[in-house]
Each structure stands twice: as structure tokens, then as C-alpha cells.
Design a protein around this motif. Structure first.
Motif, PDB file in Angstrom:
ATOM      1  N   LEU A   3       0.650  -1.489  -0.259  1.00  0.00           N
ATOM      2  CA  LEU A   3       0.082  -0.146   0.324  1.00  0.00           C
ATOM      3  C   LEU A   3       0.923   1.435  -0.050  1.00  0.00           C
ATOM      4  O   LEU A   3       2.351   1.328   0.350  1.00  0.00           O
ATOM      5  N   ILE A   4       0.220   2.445  -0.112  1.00  0.00           N
ATOM      6  CA  ILE A   4       1.127   3.818  -0.494  1.00  0.00           C
ATOM      7  C   ILE A   4       1.472   3.985   1.022  1.00  0.00           C
ATOM      8  O   ILE A   4       2.651   3.849   1.219  1.00  0.00           O
ATOM      9  N   ALA A   5       0.753   3.673   2.018  1.00  0.00           N
ATOM     10  CA  ALA A   5       1.171   3.381   3.637  1.00  0.00           C
ATOM     11  C   ALA A   5       2.159   2.959   3.593  1.00  0.00           C
ATOM     12  O   ALA A   5       3.190   3.315   4.545  1.00  0.00           O
ATOM     13  N   ASP A   6       2.856   1.551   3.062  1.00  0.00           N
ATOM     14  CA  ASP A   6       4.084   0.867   3.226  1.00  0.00           C
ATOM     15  C   ASP A   6       4.900   1.507   2.429  1.00  0.00           C
ATOM     16  O   ASP A   6       6.020   1.922   3.503  1.00  0.00           O
ATOM     17  N   ILE A   7       5.265   2.021   1.446  1.00  0.00           N
ATOM     18  CA  ILE A   7       5.590   3.230   1.151  1.00  0.00           C
ATOM     19  C   ILE A   7       6.693   4.433   1.899  1.00  0.00           C
ATOM     20  O   ILE A   7       7.275   4.702   2.052  1.00  0.00           O
ATOM     21  N   ASP A   8       5.132   5.009   2.550  1.00  0.00           N
ATOM     22  CA  ASP A   8       5.710   6.094   3.787  1.00  0.00           C
ATOM     23  C   ASP A   8       6.321   5.448   4.338  1.00  0.00           C
ATOM     24  O   ASP A   8       6.505   6.507   5.252  1.00  0.00           O
ATOM     25  N   ARG A   9       6.463   4.001   5.111  1.00  0.00           N
ATOM     26  CA  ARG A   9       6.655   4.173   6.023  1.00  0.00           C
ATOM     27  C   ARG A   9       8.490   3.968   5.837  1.00  0.00           C
ATOM     28  O   ARG A   9       9.217   4.111   6.144  1.00  0.00           O
ATOM     29  N   VAL A  10       8.405   3.229   4.752  1.00  0.00           N
ATOM     30  CA  VAL A  10       9.733   2.936   4.299  1.00  0.00           C
ATOM     31  C   VAL A  10      10.958   4.495   4.478  1.00  0.00           C
ATOM     32  O   VAL A  10      11.754   4.913   4.946  1.00  0.00           O
ATOM     33  N   VAL A  11      10.334   5.492   3.308  1.00  0.00           N
ATOM     34  CA  VAL A  11       9.988   6.300   3.531  1.00  0.00           C
ATOM     35  C   VAL A  11      10.919   7.244   4.653  1.00  0.00           C
ATOM     36  O   VAL A  11      12.026   7.869   5.167  1.00  0.00           O
ATOM     37  N   LYS A  12      10.044   7.712   5.465  1.00  0.00           N
ATOM     38  CA  LYS A  12      10.055   7.880   6.777  1.00  0.00           C
ATOM     39  C   LYS A  12      11.519   7.534   7.651  1.00  0.00           C
ATOM     40  O   LYS A  12      11.687   7.934   8.432  1.00  0.00           O
ATOM     41  N   GLU A  13      11.506   6.359   7.505  1.00  0.00           N
ATOM     42  CA  GLU A  13      12.498   5.746   8.465  1.00  0.00           C
ATOM     43  C   GLU A  13      13.594   5.646   7.439  1.00  0.00           C
ATOM     44  O   GLU A  13      15.103   5.996   8.205  1.00  0.00           O
ATOM     45  N   GLU A  14      13.934   5.708   6.492  1.00  0.00           N
ATOM     46  CA  GLU A  14      15.176   6.045   5.616  1.00  0.00           C
ATOM     47  C   GLU A  14      15.821   8.050   5.740  1.00  0.00           C
ATOM     48  O   GLU A  14      17.022   8.131   6.313  1.00  0.00           O
ATOM     49  N   LEU A  15      14.520   8.509   6.125  1.00  0.00           N
ATOM     50  CA  LEU A  15      14.579  10.072   6.058  1.00  0.00           C
ATOM     51  C   LEU A  15      14.785  10.397   7.687  1.00  0.00           C
ATOM     52  O   LEU A  15      14.330  11.609   7.360  1.00  0.00           O
ATOM     53  N   LYS A  16      14.519   9.703   7.956  1.00  0.00           N
ATOM     54  CA  LYS A  16      14.134  10.774   9.610  1.00  0.00           C
ATOM     55  C   LYS A  16      15.530  11.119  10.269  1.00  0.00           C
ATOM     56  O   LYS A  16      15.734  12.269  10.908  1.00  0.00           O
ATOM     57  N   GLU A  17      16.255  11.405   9.775  1.00  0.00           N
ATOM     58  CA  GLU A  17      18.510  11.844  10.076  1.00  0.00           C
ATOM     59  C   GLU A  17      18.721  12.413   9.080  1.00  0.00           C
ATOM     60  O   GLU A  17      19.572  12.656   9.058  1.00  0.00           O
ATOM     61  N   ILE A  18      17.902  12.278   7.890  1.00  0.00           N
ATOM     62  CA  ILE A  18      18.173  13.725   6.518  1.00  0.00           C
ATOM     63  C   ILE A  18      18.010  14.747   6.406  1.00  0.00           C
ATOM     64  O   ILE A  18      16.662  15.248   7.021  1.00  0.00           O
ATOM     65  N   GLU A  19      18.822  15.592   6.710  1.00  0.00           N
ATOM     66  CA  GLU A  19      18.508  16.565   6.046  1.00  0.00           C
ATOM     67  C   GLU A  19      17.463  17.557   5.203  1.00  0.00           C
ATOM     68  O   GLU A  19      17.888  16.404   4.353  1.00  0.00           O
ATOM     69  N   HIS A 177       3.189   0.936  -9.573  1.00  0.00           N
ATOM     70  CA  HIS A 177       4.210  -0.228  -9.550  1.00  0.00           C
ATOM     71  C   HIS A 177       4.536  -0.917  -8.805  1.00  0.00           C
ATOM     72  O   HIS A 177       4.567  -2.156  -8.053  1.00  0.00           O
ATOM     73  N   ARG A 178       4.637   0.266  -7.225  1.00  0.00           N
ATOM     74  CA  ARG A 178       5.044  -0.304  -5.866  1.00  0.00           C
ATOM     75  C   ARG A 178       5.767  -1.542  -5.961  1.00  0.00           C
ATOM     76  O   ARG A 178       6.127  -2.774  -5.396  1.00  0.00           O
ATOM     77  N   PHE A 179       7.456  -1.296  -6.319  1.00  0.00           N
ATOM     78  CA  PHE A 179       8.393  -2.319  -6.140  1.00  0.00           C
ATOM     79  C   PHE A 179       9.147  -1.736  -5.032  1.00  0.00           C
ATOM     80  O   PHE A 179      10.003  -1.143  -5.539  1.00  0.00           O
ATOM     81  N   LEU A 180       9.023  -2.062  -4.248  1.00  0.00           N
ATOM     82  CA  LEU A 180      10.068  -1.597  -2.567  1.00  0.00           C
ATOM     83  C   LEU A 180      11.222  -2.045  -2.646  1.00  0.00           C
ATOM     84  O   LEU A 180      11.883  -1.194  -2.054  1.00  0.00           O
ATOM     85  N   PRO A 181      11.552  -3.703  -2.946  1.00  0.00           N
ATOM     86  CA  PRO A 181      13.261  -3.276  -3.018  1.00  0.00           C
ATOM     87  C   PRO A 181      14.234  -2.330  -3.828  1.00  0.00           C
ATOM     88  O   PRO A 181      15.034  -2.065  -3.382  1.00  0.00           O
ATOM     89  N   GLY A 182      13.215  -1.925  -5.306  1.00  0.00           N
ATOM     90  CA  GLY A 182      13.656  -0.818  -6.198  1.00  0.00           C
ATOM     91  C   GLY A 182      13.738   0.120  -5.398  1.00  0.00           C
ATOM     92  O   GLY A 182      14.205   1.538  -5.191  1.00  0.00           O
ATOM     93  N   LEU A 183      12.578   0.187  -4.861  1.00  0.00           N
ATOM     94  CA  LEU A 183      12.566   1.804  -3.930  1.00  0.00           C
ATOM     95  C   LEU A 183      13.599   2.113  -2.874  1.00  0.00           C
ATOM     96  O   LEU A 183      14.482   2.851  -2.478  1.00  0.00           O
ATOM     97  N   ARG A 184      13.263   1.075  -2.179  1.00  0.00           N
ATOM     98  CA  ARG A 184      14.933   0.666  -0.716  1.00  0.00           C
ATOM     99  C   ARG A 184      15.801   1.444  -1.415  1.00  0.00           C
ATOM    100  O   ARG A 184      16.392   2.010  -1.158  1.00  0.00           O
ATOM    101  N   LEU A 185      16.772   0.485  -2.697  1.00  0.00           N
ATOM    102  CA  LEU A 185      17.637   1.091  -3.011  1.00  0.00           C
ATOM    103  C   LEU A 185      18.092   1.930  -3.987  1.00  0.00           C
ATOM    104  O   LEU A 185      18.867   2.238  -3.564  1.00  0.00           O
ATOM    105  N   HIS A 186      16.989   2.514  -4.152  1.00  0.00           N
ATOM    106  CA  HIS A 186      17.353   3.918  -5.184  1.00  0.00           C
ATOM    107  C   HIS A 186      16.973   5.067  -4.241  1.00  0.00           C
ATOM    108  O   HIS A 186      17.998   5.916  -4.550  1.00  0.00           O
ATOM    109  N   LEU A 187      16.911   5.133  -2.911  1.00  0.00           N
ATOM    110  CA  LEU A 187      16.498   5.580  -2.115  1.00  0.00           C
ATOM    111  C   LEU A 187      17.726   6.095  -1.126  1.00  0.00           C
ATOM    112  O   LEU A 187      18.088   6.666  -1.327  1.00  0.00           O
ATOM    113  N   LYS A 188      17.893   4.566  -0.790  1.00  0.00           N
ATOM    114  CA  LYS A 188      19.837   5.444  -0.474  1.00  0.00           C
ATOM    115  C   LYS A 188      20.755   6.068  -1.139  1.00  0.00           C
ATOM    116  O   LYS A 188      21.477   6.373  -0.922  1.00  0.00           O
ATOM    117  N   ASN A 189      20.196   5.176  -2.218  1.00  0.00           N
ATOM    118  CA  ASN A 189      21.573   5.292  -3.347  1.00  0.00           C
ATOM    119  C   ASN A 189      21.509   7.197  -3.454  1.00  0.00           C
ATOM    120  O   ASN A 189      22.673   7.806  -3.222  1.00  0.00           O
TER     121      ASN A 189
END
Length: 217
Positions: A3-19, A177-189
Motif C-alpha cells: 500500500l501507499i502507507a507501506d511506501i510512506d513508512r519505508v521513506v520516513k524511516e530512511e529520512l528520519k535523520e536526513i536534512e 508499480h510499487r516495487f519496494l526492493p527497488g524503491l529502498r535501493l534507489h532511495l538509499k543510493n
């Protein structure tokens, strides 16, 4: 179901310390929109034409516009990322010898050439466990082609690395699409390349507004 909520959760976790960082430029926004409309899960041909005009008018080169298409076309390999490990598991259950046999000389050479000790592929393995090994065992030709084709937009390098990561992030995050493996990888990159919170959230907002796939005549 992702769900979109799953994407939001992943993004919030990765961005919590990003300016906050810098916002997307006008050209960045146009190229991300072009990429989304050209992606296999959208294929909005009118949108491709519209955003090609807009990107060129905003100063994009012809090489940058076309490299956007080449980059997005390579994301069709998600078929292999999702499917190859599943097929390999089924074959393993059926005791297919190809899944357990030692790699032959060609397979070993291909692995050494394209993967080797490069730590980048450790990230791929974390996000898509077993993908590279299963692809290599089932089709050395597809394994080699995967690396060669996906490398094209990184060799031509008309676009900077950060926008390629944001384009990939947007396509992986779009509702169709909602492809979380790629989303996590490209977000980190993207974060590693110095992209800040503001640009990432803008990218995801653009992705969320991507049109639905209406078909191509």
C-alpha cells in the motif's frame, strides 16, 4: 499487497535523520515526469510527447531526454528480479540438478566479470535475495544481458547520477508499480549521493500523481 502507507513508512524511516537540502530543479521535475510517463507501468504516450517538449524547452539536451527513456526501460528487469528467484525455488523443490550443481566455467567467468567483490551487489542481494544467482543458473545469456543493458545509461552519462536515482525511485514508487526492493535501493543510493529530504519528498509526490496505464494504440 503493498500500500501507499507501506511506501510512506519505508521513506520516513530512511529520512528520519536526513536534512532538508535543495528542492528539485525545474528540469529535474520535468525529467521525472517524463520518466514516469514512459515507464512500462504507465506508458502515457501523450505525456511522453508533452514532457519531451517541456524538458527540451527547459534546457535538456536530446541525449538527456533519450537517456531518461533508456534508464526507465531497464526497469523492466523487475520481471526477472521478482520471477527468477521464484522459478529457481520451484525448480529446487523439484530437484532440478541445475539449481544445485557447481557453476560451470562460463557461469563462473560471468560472475567474476560482472559481480566479483563489488560491494554494490551486496545491496542488491539484500533487497532481492537470490536474484543474481538464480538468473545466472537459469540463463547465463540473460544474466550477461542484464548487466550490459542496465549499464547503458550509466556509460553514456548524459544525466547526473542523482537524477537517475530519483527517476528510478519515482518509477518504483508510482501507484501502478510499487516495487519496494527497488524503491529502498534507489532511495538509499540517492541519499548517499547527497540528495536531501525535500527533493526526495518532491519526487515521491510526483510519483504518486502519475497517470494510470490507459493502453497504447
Amino acid at each position: 499487497m503493498i500500500l501507499i502507507a507501506d511506501i510512506d513508512r519505508v521513506v520516513k524511516e530512511e529520512l528520519k535523520e536526513i536534512e532538508g537540502g535543495e528542492p528539485l530543479s525545474t528540469l529535474d521535475v520535468l525529467l521525472i515526469n517524463l520518466a514516469l510517463r514512459a515507464s512500462p507501468s504507465v506508458l502515457d504516450v501523450n505525456g511522453i510527447e508533452e514532457y519531451t517538449h517541456l524538458a527540451l524547452d527547459a534546457g535538456a539536451t536530446a541525449a538527456q531526454v533519450h537517456e531518461t527513456l533508456v534508464l526507465v526501460s531497464g526497469l523492466g528487469v523487475h520481471t526477472l528480479m521478482a520471477g527468477s528467484p521464484i522459478v529457481a525455488a520451484v525448480l529446487h523443490e523439484r530437484r532440478d540438478p541445475s539449481m544445485a550443481a557447481p557453476l560451470d566455467s562460463r557461469q563462473q567467468k560471468l560472475w567474476s566479470t560482472y559481480v566479483g567483490d563489488d560491494p554494490f551487489w551486496d545491496s542488491m542481494e539484500m533487497e532481492v535475495p537470490g536474484f543474481l544467482q538464480s538468473l545466472l543458473r537459469q540463463s547465463p545469456d540473460a544474466f550477461e544481458a542484464f548487466f550490459q543493458y542496465c549499464a547503458v545509461p550509466w556509460k553514456t552519462a548524459a544525466l547526473r547520477a542523482y537524477i537517475k536515482e530519483l527517476i528510478s525511485l519515482a518509477v518504483d514508487a508510482c501507484p501502478a508499480h510499487r516495487f519496494l526492493p527497488g524503491l529502498r535501493l534507489h532511495l538509499k543510493n540517492a541519499i548517499q549521493l547527497g540528495v536531501g529530504r525535500q527533493a526526495i519528498l518532491q519526487t515521491l509526490a510526483i510519483a504518486a500523481a502519475a497517470p494510470v496505464h490507459e493502453g497504447v494504440t
